[in-house]
Design a protein around this motif. Structure first.
Motif, PDB file in Angstrom:
ATOM      1  N   MET A 285       0.836  -1.192   0.000  1.00  0.00           N
ATOM      2  CA  MET A 285       0.000   0.000   0.000  1.00  0.00           C
ATOM      3  C   MET A 285       0.876   1.249   0.000  1.00  0.00           C
TER       4      MET A 285
ATOM      5  N   ARG B 219      -6.690  -3.291  -0.062  1.00  0.00           N
ATOM      6  CA  ARG B 219      -5.813  -4.228   0.664  1.00  0.00           C
ATOM      7  C   ARG B 219      -6.617  -5.389   1.262  1.00  0.00           C
ATOM      8  N   ARG B 223      -6.939  -9.382  -0.162  1.00  0.00           N
ATOM      9  CA  ARG B 223      -6.014 -10.207   0.610  1.00  0.00           C
ATOM     10  C   ARG B 223      -6.056 -11.667   0.146  1.00  0.00           C
TER      11      ARG B 223
END
Lengths: 290, 290
Positions: A285, B219, B223
């Motif tokens: 990120m 994110r 995952r």
């Protein structure tokens, strides 16, 4: 150094900007306005703003920097409310998560003063919203995308970048179109998908039973499905063109995978999963460009 | 109380089961076999197993309880390797995350002894695999789905449920079809979607730039896209029928949302998002049925 920040919208984003600007010693005075009087009062009592303005227009009066921190759907009405006091000397920025619609609104309303407006999107947020969660550290280390247009005044663009960098942000410059395509791909489409997945499961006769069996993968995948309905309604509609384009790319890719699954093409499927798995495992990120 | 556990597959799932069964005082001796001799040796040195078996067949010799803890794609070959020593007195369980394909394999191989087999899916795991991560607590507090068929011996089913409950699991009974539909919906489809989303973005000319702008929503949403390619290839193929059916439900729902976005139907879109948001906000992992 600015004399006066005119802050329109004293919630999480706006309030955090005011606190950060003050802490950095970049502004002498913050005049704030929020649609809800209780928010403005709370911002005053917290020291987020120094003076309460009774209207958006009066928040802009005497300001040399203005931040619009309102929902993107309120941008046009807000600009209309302040346009009589907007001048080219004033740096005007926003924090909206879509840029083409905001720029279109600014073109329509500001006309010859459009050069004063520097469209910005700081990629920062919290689960909780509202001035009570305003935080001088919200923007520290975060990315900010600026999307100037050809009429944006170069001096204003440079000052906007300097402000965000002074708040310890990493500034990226993009076209409004690339910005909106990027966020359609990495944010708006994942939200659309998460909403659709949850509702699609719940619509089935055994949907509740299915949901009871869901584990940590589902938990993380659908976390964004709990987003605020009005906010996401506005974002999805504001960026509809790029969102629908990204959804088409996604569905073509999904259907290619379905064909591999249906045909039992294990090698192609494994290669495709390995590609995604490598990409995701190596993604970080906020990674800077090499 | 069992005399001897025959453990086939001494990795994370199998090793943790052996440790938990020992700790609960439910077994006197564990005889283990893994395809990789180094895994079997490591399991022995860790005290996960008491005796190394040189083959799957010999791991079953003398056992009154057998756990198959191998990838679902290896189930049929494993059952073939042990079938000459399988009897109806022996409780045989598996831990596979798909059930119809496992049951089909068991029907083909075990034939008249199929009643000895109780299909199980404990919903437990770790990011890391392998016997080194085996943990007597892995199953504590977790859900276990048992999917008996009409020929499953009632006494064996009851004993299987007792074993998992003794390990502090919450046992749910479902048909194999409902199980596979549920996991297609809440696990396999989200993986398929996450793989497709990541590859769809990366396939675009500006894909790398887009990925650099992605934030915490992306994110968490992606995952699961970092999953192990061979494992997920096998799961998606093993459950292809239910997966493709769930993908159709999802795409119909997604397309209904797209139509709302395209038409600018703000009310319908907000209602749809609110439904998903409420569902997700009120969902709790592992919630028991009311």
């Amino acid at each position: 150094m600015f004399e006066q920040l005119g802050l329109i919208g004293c919630g999480l984003m706006g309030g955090s900007f005011a606190l950060a600007l003050k802490r950095a010693g970049l502004v002498k005075r913050v005049v704030g306005y929020s649609k809800s009087p209780s928010t403005t009062q709370r911002a005053l009592s917290m020291g987020v703003i120094d003076v309460e303005a009774p209207s958006a227009l009066l928040a802009v009066s005497g300001a040399d920097i203005v931040l619009l921190a309102v929902p993107v759907s309120a941008t046009e009405a807000t600009l209309k409310a302040i346009r009589h006091l907007v001048s080219k000397d004033m740096l005007i920025m926003d924090v909206g998560s879509t840029k083409r619609d905001v720029i279109d609104a600014a073109r329509r309303v500001l006309r010859d003063n459009i050069g004063a407006f520097v469209p910005c999107h700081p990629i920062a947020g919290k689960e909780a919203s509202g001035v009570d969660h305003a935080d001088a550290d919200l923007y520290v280390g975060k990315q900010v995308v600026v999307t100037p247009i050809e009429r944006t005044l170069p001096g204003h663009l440079q000052r906007a970048i300097q402000v965000w960098e002074a708040l310890q942000c990493n500034v990226t410059r993009m076209t409004p179109e690339s910005h909106d395509a990027a966020f359609a791909a990495v944010s708006h489409l994942p939200h659309l998908i998460a909403f659709a997945l949850v509702n699609g499961i719940a619509s089935q006769p055994q949907g509740q039973e299915f949901l009871q069996l869901a584990g940590p993968g589902f938990r993380d995948f659908t976390r964004i499905a709990a987003g605020e309905p009005k906010l996401w309604r506005d974002v999805l509609l504001a960026n509809r063109q790029e969102l629908l384009a990204q959804s088409q790319v996604f569905q073509r890719t999904l259907q290619a995978m379905e064909a591999m699954v249906e045909a039992g093409n294990a090698d192609a499927l494994e290669g495709f999963i390995a590609q995604a798995s490598n990409l995701r495992a190596n993604w970080r990120m906020g990674a800077k460009k090499p």
